[in-house]
Design an enzyme around this catalytic site. Structure first.
Site, PDB file in Angstrom:
ATOM      1  CB  SER A 175      -0.890   0.006   1.249  1.00 51.44           C
ATOM      2  OG  SER A 175      -1.734  -1.118   1.265  1.00 51.44           O
ATOM      3  CB  CYS A 193      -5.400  -0.365   5.773  1.00 55.76           C
ATOM      4  SG  CYS A 193      -3.956  -0.918   4.818  1.00 55.76           S
ATOM      5  CG  ASP A 200      -5.196  -1.708   1.022  1.00 55.04           C
ATOM      6  OD1 ASP A 200      -4.966  -2.864   0.642  1.00 55.04           O
ATOM      7  OD2 ASP A 200      -4.407  -0.767   0.835  1.00 55.04           O
ATOM      8  CD1 TRP A 224      -1.204  -8.284   4.794  1.00 50.22           C
ATOM      9  CD2 TRP A 224      -1.935  -6.267   4.119  1.00 50.22           C
ATOM     10  NE1 TRP A 224      -0.697  -7.359   5.657  1.00 50.22           N
ATOM     11  CE2 TRP A 224      -1.127  -6.105   5.279  1.00 50.22           C
ATOM     12  CE3 TRP A 224      -2.491  -5.136   3.532  1.00 50.22           C
ATOM     13  CZ2 TRP A 224      -0.876  -4.857   5.861  1.00 50.22           C
ATOM     14  CZ3 TRP A 224      -2.234  -3.897   4.108  1.00 50.22           C
ATOM     15  CH2 TRP A 224      -1.437  -3.769   5.261  1.00 50.22           C
TER      16      TRP A 224
END
Length: 679
Positions: free
Chosen positions: A459, A632, A677, A679
């Site tokens: 990011s 995030c 966002d 992961w």
């Protein structure tokens, strides 16, 4: 004819392996580094033809295999499926494997081609928070935006979809599910239910189970004149794909990274940097964000993009093509039994009698030293697939090691493989070290054992309004807390931490190919809208960019809405990254409230979701007034906890039940006011 390679008196002959049902041979492609200069070069305005595979050779039976991949997994399954199909039907059926971005690039092409297809198998990965991969983005956009009123225009098409994803994400295999649904809406006939490959477990098992069900349907459609075994997959003999290796004399000049840009790299007379054509940029600055008291590391890195034409927007992602660390390269060479300065070139044997190499892609350019090949192209730290263990077994000279490898890939070794590879995150190098009798030829190693080295995505932690000539990222690396703890050192994180910045050594500054991946993670168009941001650790990255952009807007006289940031770390004295910058944003009025959770301070652990509950009233006040909610970071734990906390806040603050709270969150997602966002 299959070649034999002789190196230092050792004769490596081709090995053929009988594979039982459910065994997968991933045919892994290798990318070529692009020819790119630091500057954006104008290109002549011309129409570039679509990159496509040759037309059929007259065979009446054809299966088109289309894939969308980000890390190579979906492509590997597509290639393996096609390879098994060629063997299963004795070469009497054409299996054509094509990436979706090479299949077409606009609506008219996609529509015209699909109308002509009769059998199509899709392998589609889901990237990020339910997004299509780069190579499938155009196709996905076209198919999802196509009006349902178009009717059953695909009634002549039969299809199947296998999705690759991770069940820890909310939108598990979303792209595969959506494509499956849309094709059915337009009249296409589904052969089997959409396959769901879960990378959080053993995805190969999901793939093998799904494709065995698919073969039974394809047999009925394709085998009217073809003699196939009655038990699917039980009697297929598949040879191990292998590059032909040409050895060069010492002193041969090594080829430099160089290949022609694809036609899609040219749009509006400018070079477009992407996965096929990344931009080589220097590391301009690097610094450690953690203090010396931390047993972890977080590296701040800035790439110089001045005079390149490379641009980005706040919230985008940066792809970095890093290289393997020296110690891993040296270890790999020892395990292969070859010297680092061995000079060689890989070739594909184009003889017709070599069907085993039909799925191999063009190898990396040569001549090249083994050191350079291992450093640039081989993913030495990825966990090996079952198919790789099967190949290693074929080259084991000790019977006990061969038996152990075969057992790990058998149905009876499912749990043991899961414990040995998946749970322990054992890398390819570690597995090869565990079986010292294995000596894999170079042609096989680069063809099917080592996956291609993929870019790592980060990011972006800066705003072009604040830093137009540099892209900032931050990368975490676990150093380990005890001698017994296993430390996993990633390819990219290790490279970034050891990179040489130009501000310290201009002549020897580290260089890496990079490109920007457009994201949907965006600030509100109206800067007066309230925003709530949740990002522990390196999850802070895009919010640092958000705050830089808000600061630039405020300096230009724009009125800003309120903004809350929930940040989490272990200790103020260890890993409170960008502390001074965040406090400055508060002082300048760019950030209304900074709420920090320290999980290793005090008698009880405190996390971002705890801080959210403490400010539940303020959070709901912002969101109920049209505010935006951003998350995030870690998808498996943090993001799920934050999601549950958000639902609790809505229930308590708006006095609604759970179903109503979920409906409110769903509406926020549909309106783009709840963005992740993760992961």
């Amino acid at each position: 004819m299959v070649s034999t390679m002789v190196v230092h008196g050792v004769n490596f002959s081709p090995v053929f392996l009988l594979l039982g049902a459910g065994v997968l041979l991933l045919s892994l492609a290798f990318f070529l580094w692009p020819k790119s200069t630091p500057n954006s070069v104008p290109a002549e305005s011309k129409k570039y033809p679509l990159e496509d595979e040759p037309d059929d050779d007259g065979m009446s039976k054809k299966v088109t295999v289309l894939f969308g991949t980000q890390t190579g997994t979906a492509e590997g399954y597509a290639q393996a499926f096609a390879e098994e199909g060629r063997t299963r039907y004795n070469g009497e059926v054409t299996f054509k494997t094509v990436a979706l971005d090479k299949y077409g690039d606009e609506a008219d092409i996609f529509e015209a081609k699909l109308k002509e297809e009769q059998l199509v198998i899709f392998y589609l990965a889901t990237y990020g928070d339910g997004e299509p991969t780069d190579d499938a983005a155009d196709f996905y956009k076209w198919l999802t935006e196509l009006s349902d009123d178009k009717g059953a225009w695909l009634s002549n098409l039969q299809y199947a979809v296998f999705g690759c994803g991770n069940s820890t994400y909310e939108h598990f295999c979303k792209v595969g599910k959506v494509v499956d649904e849309r094709l059915s809406i337009f009249g296409a006939q589904r052969l089997v239910e959409v396959g769901l490959g879960d990378d959080d477990h053993v995805q190969e098992d999901d793939f093998n189970a799904w494709k065995e069900g698919l073969w039974s349907h394809l047999d009925k459609l394709l085998d009217s004149k073809i003699d196939v075994p009655p038990t699917p997959g039980s009697a297929y003999s598949i040879a191990i794909p292998e590059y032909k290796v040409e050895i060069h004399e010492q002193g041969t000049e090594m080829v430099q990274r160089d290949f022609s840009k694809s036609f899609k790299s040219f749009k509006r007379n400018r070079v477009i940097y992407d996965a096929h054509n990344p931009c080589k940029c220097f590391v301009a600055a690097r610094r450690e964000l953690h203090t010396e008291l931390s047993d972890r590391s977080c590296t701040h890195v800035e790439f110089d993009i001045s005079n390149t034409g490379l641009t980005y927007e706040t919230g985008d992602h940066l792809a970095v093509y890093a290289e393997n660390h020296k110690e891993y390269v040296e270890e790999a060479a020892q395990l292969l039994g070859q010297p680092l300065d061995l000079m060689f070139t890989l070739h594909i044997d184009d003889k017709v009698e070599n069907p085993k190499n039909a799925s191999l892609h063009a190898p990396f350019p040569g001549p090249v030293t083994l050191e350079a090949a291992l450093r640039r192209y081989a993913d030495l730290l990825s966990p090996p697939k079952k198919s790789v263990l099967t190949v290693l077994a074929a080259y084991a000279s000790v019977k006990e090691e061969e038996a152990r490898l075969r057992m790990l890939t058998s149905p009876f070794g499912k749990e043991e493989y899961n414990d040995y590879v998946v749970k322990s995150k054992r890398t390819l190098l570690e597995v090869m070290s565990d079986f010292p009798s294995v000596r894999v030829p170079l042609g096989v190693f680069f063809a099917v054992v080592s996956p291609r080295l993929q870019p790592r995505f980060y990011s972006i932690s800066s705003s072009p309004k604040f830093s137009p000539d540099r892209i900032h990222i931050s990368c975490a690396l676990v150093l380990g807390t005890s001698a017994s703890e296993k430390v996993f050192r990633g390819v990219s994180s290790t490279w970034l931490k050891g990179s040489i910045p130009a501000e310290e050594d201009q002549e020897n500054a580290s260089l890496a190919p990079i490109y920007v991946r457009t994201s949907t993670f965006r600030l509100p168009v109206d800067p007066k809208k309230p925003i709530v941001m949740v990002g522990p650790g390196t999850g802070l990255a895009p919010f640092r960019g958000f705050l830089q952009e808000r600061a630039a807007l405020k300096d230009s006289g724009v009125t800003l809405g309120p903004a809350i940031l929930f940040f989490g770390c272990r200790s103020r004295k260890q890993d409170f990254i960008y502390e001074e910058e965040l406090n400055d944003f508060v002082k300048r009025g760019v950030l209304s409230d900074l709420s920090v959770a320290f999980s290793r301070e005090g008698t009880t652990k405190e996390y971002v979701q705890n801080k959210m509950m403490q400010q539940a009233s303020a959070v709901w006040d912002h969101l109920s007034n049209g505010g935006y909610f951003y998350v995030c970071g870690d998808a498996k734990g943090m993001a799920k906890d934050v999601h549950r906390t958000l639902l609790t806040i809505i229930q308590e603050q708006d006095y609604v039940d759970g179903s109503k709270a979920e409906a409110i969150v769903k509406q926020m997602q549909n309106e783009g006011r709840y963005q992740r966002d993760v992961w």
